[in-house]
Design a protein around this motif. Structure first.
Motif, PDB file in Angstrom:
ATOM      1  N   GLN A   1     -12.166   3.830   2.482  1.00 12.37           N
ATOM      2  CA  GLN A   1     -10.756   3.820   2.081  1.00 12.37           C
ATOM      3  C   GLN A   1     -10.569   3.556   0.592  1.00 12.37           C
ATOM      4  OE1 GLN A   1      -7.952   1.605   4.480  1.00 12.37           O
ATOM      5  NE2 GLN A   1      -9.407   1.509   6.190  1.00 12.37           N
ATOM      6  N   GLN A   2      -9.574   4.221   0.031  1.00 12.59           N
ATOM      7  CA  GLN A   2      -9.079   3.945  -1.310  1.00 12.59           C
ATOM      8  C   GLN A   2      -7.560   3.820  -1.207  1.00 12.59           C
ATOM      9  OE1 GLN A   2     -10.822   6.549  -4.459  1.00 12.59           O
ATOM     10  NE2 GLN A   2     -11.797   7.561  -2.731  1.00 12.59           N
ATOM     11  N   VAL A   3      -7.000   2.766  -1.764  1.00 12.75           N
ATOM     12  CA  VAL A   3      -5.558   2.557  -1.657  1.00 12.75           C
ATOM     13  C   VAL A   3      -4.904   2.647  -3.031  1.00 12.75           C
ATOM     14  CG1 VAL A   3      -5.810   1.121   0.396  1.00 12.75           C
ATOM     15  CG2 VAL A   3      -5.726   0.048  -1.862  1.00 12.75           C
ATOM     16  N   ASN A   4      -3.612   3.007  -2.989  1.00  8.61           N
ATOM     17  CA  ASN A   4      -2.794   3.133  -4.189  1.00  8.61           C
ATOM     18  C   ASN A   4      -3.431   4.065  -5.217  1.00  8.61           C
ATOM     19  OD1 ASN A   4      -0.900   1.423  -3.061  1.00  8.61           O
ATOM     20  ND2 ASN A   4      -1.753  -0.410  -4.009  1.00  8.61           N
TER      21      ASN A   4
ATOM     22  N   VAL B   1       0.859  -1.190   0.000  1.00 12.76           N
ATOM     23  CA  VAL B   1       0.000   0.000   0.000  1.00 12.76           C
ATOM     24  C   VAL B   1       0.891   1.235   0.000  1.00 12.76           C
ATOM     25  CG1 VAL B   1      -1.771   1.289   1.244  1.00 12.76           C
ATOM     26  CG2 VAL B   1      -1.866  -1.209   1.178  1.00 12.76           C
TER      27      VAL B   1
ATOM     28  N   ARG C   1      -6.713  -4.693   5.780  1.00  9.61           N
ATOM     29  CA  ARG C   1      -7.285  -3.342   5.832  1.00  9.61           C
ATOM     30  C   ARG C   1      -6.870  -2.692   7.145  1.00  9.61           C
ATOM     31  NH1 ARG C   1     -11.608  -0.504   3.617  1.00  9.61           N
ATOM     32  NH2 ARG C   1     -12.104  -2.325   2.331  1.00  9.61           N
TER      33      ARG C   1
ATOM     34  N   SER D   1      -0.098   4.338  -1.146  1.00 12.04           N
ATOM     35  CA  SER D   1      -0.858   5.547  -0.836  1.00 12.04           C
ATOM     36  C   SER D   1      -2.241   5.142  -0.349  1.00 12.04           C
ATOM     37  CB  SER D   1      -0.963   6.467  -2.050  1.00 12.04           C
ATOM     38  OG  SER D   1      -1.696   5.846  -3.082  1.00 12.04           O
ATOM     39  N   LEU D   2      -2.868   6.051   0.385  1.00 10.58           N
ATOM     40  CA  LEU D   2      -4.172   5.755   0.965  1.00 10.58           C
ATOM     41  C   LEU D   2      -4.940   7.064   1.157  1.00 10.58           C
ATOM     42  CD1 LEU D   2      -4.953   3.312   3.870  1.00 10.58           C
ATOM     43  CD2 LEU D   2      -5.771   5.663   4.003  1.00 10.58           C
ATOM     44  N   GLU D   3      -6.222   7.006   0.883  1.00 10.95           N
ATOM     45  CA  GLU D   3      -7.122   8.131   1.158  1.00 10.95           C
ATOM     46  C   GLU D   3      -8.340   7.581   1.879  1.00 10.95           C
ATOM     47  OE1 GLU D   3      -9.647  11.600  -1.248  1.00 10.95           O
ATOM     48  OE2 GLU D   3      -8.136  10.392  -2.295  1.00 10.95           O
ATOM     49  N   ALA D   4      -8.754   8.225   2.962  1.00 10.09           N
ATOM     50  CA  ALA D   4      -9.859   7.697   3.762  1.00 10.09           C
ATOM     51  C   ALA D   4     -10.484   8.801   4.604  1.00 10.09           C
ATOM     52  CB  ALA D   4      -9.371   6.567   4.669  1.00 10.09           C
TER      53      ALA D   4
ATOM     54  N   MET E   1      -8.784  -5.876  -0.479  1.00 11.46           N
ATOM     55  CA  MET E   1      -7.626  -4.998  -0.480  1.00 11.46           C
ATOM     56  C   MET E   1      -6.463  -5.681  -1.195  1.00 11.46           C
ATOM     57  SD  MET E   1      -8.865  -2.422   1.090  1.00 11.46           S
ATOM     58  CE  MET E   1      -7.524  -1.369   1.626  1.00 11.46           C
TER      59      MET E   1
END
Length: 229
Positions: A202-205, A55, A181, A57-60, A176
């Motif tokens: 969450q959104q990854v990468n 992982v 997660r 990058s991550l946005e949450a 994921m």
């Protein structure tokens, strides 16, 4: 609160002794071959290491519960190694940004910026990779009643125990990329008070704008603002 309690985080690799090879005497009956089950703590550590490597990058969305009962919400942006932004979307006049080397705590209400070396904060464990985990000291454990698959990574700086302890929470999730997660974390300070952070949506990468790792410096502004950019 006008300050952020920081906790040193060190993590050590857990080891599992290899099975010994037993010689057989000619006059003894043959021994049955036995398999050695992998130590669950080591397995959990490997899963966390795979998460850190997989992982990038991550946005949450995050929800923060303070010891005094206050609740704050916002959007988290994270990029390894060393970048994070806690963008509060409610009336909280704070912003927290790590720019790769420094963690900045910005208070737009009083026009103040407080800085710490990122490597001396608990976020080092979250913002690094498996190499960082291998160079730190922490405890890996598994399971809680009703959550047997939960993985917990807890750490306390042995040289500065007064800084408190951080615990990261992971849960298996086949949706994921790495099969784990990040649910969130909590920090236990020297007073025995706990601050909790939970992640959702969450959104990854994902691709993140470099502008996220900058901030408007409030020092010297003639008018304080509650908004952050």
């Amino acid at each position: 609160m006008r300050s952020v309690t920081l906790f040193g985080v060190y993590l050590a690799l857990l080891a599992v002794p290899a099975p010994a090879l037993l010689a057989q005497e000619a006059d003894l009956p043959p021994l049955e071959e036995q398999s050695v089950e992998e130590d669950q703590s080591l397995k959990a550590l490997r899963q966390v290491q795979a998460y850190m490597d997989g992982v990038e990058s991550l946005e949450a969305e995050f929800r923060q519960h303070a010891p005094n009962g206050n609740v704050a919400t916002g959007r988290l942006y994270l990029e390894r190694p060393g970048y994070v932004r806690f963008d509060y979307t409610d009336e909280t006049p704070f912003l927290i940004v790590a720019d790769g080397t420094t963690l900045n705590f910005i208070d737009y209400e009083i026009g103040q910026v407080t800085k710490w070396p990122l490597k001396k904060t608990p976020l080092r464990a979250l913002l690094g990779g498996s190499i960082d985990l291998a160079s730190l000291q922490a405890n890996i454990s598994r399971g809680r009643p009703g959550l047997e698959d939960l993985i917990l990574l807890s750490a306390r700086d042995p040289e500065n125990p007064e800084q408190g302890e951080i615990t990261l929470y992971f849960m298996p999730d086949e949706a994921m990329p790495t099969g784990l997660r990040l649910l969130g974390w909590n920090v236990l300070d020297a007073k025995g008070e706990t601050t909790e952070v939970a992640l959702t949506d969450q959104q990854v990468n994902v691709s993140l704008d470099d502008a996220l790792w900058t901030f408007e410096d409030p020092r010297g502004l003639t008018k304080r603002r509650r908004t952050r950019r």
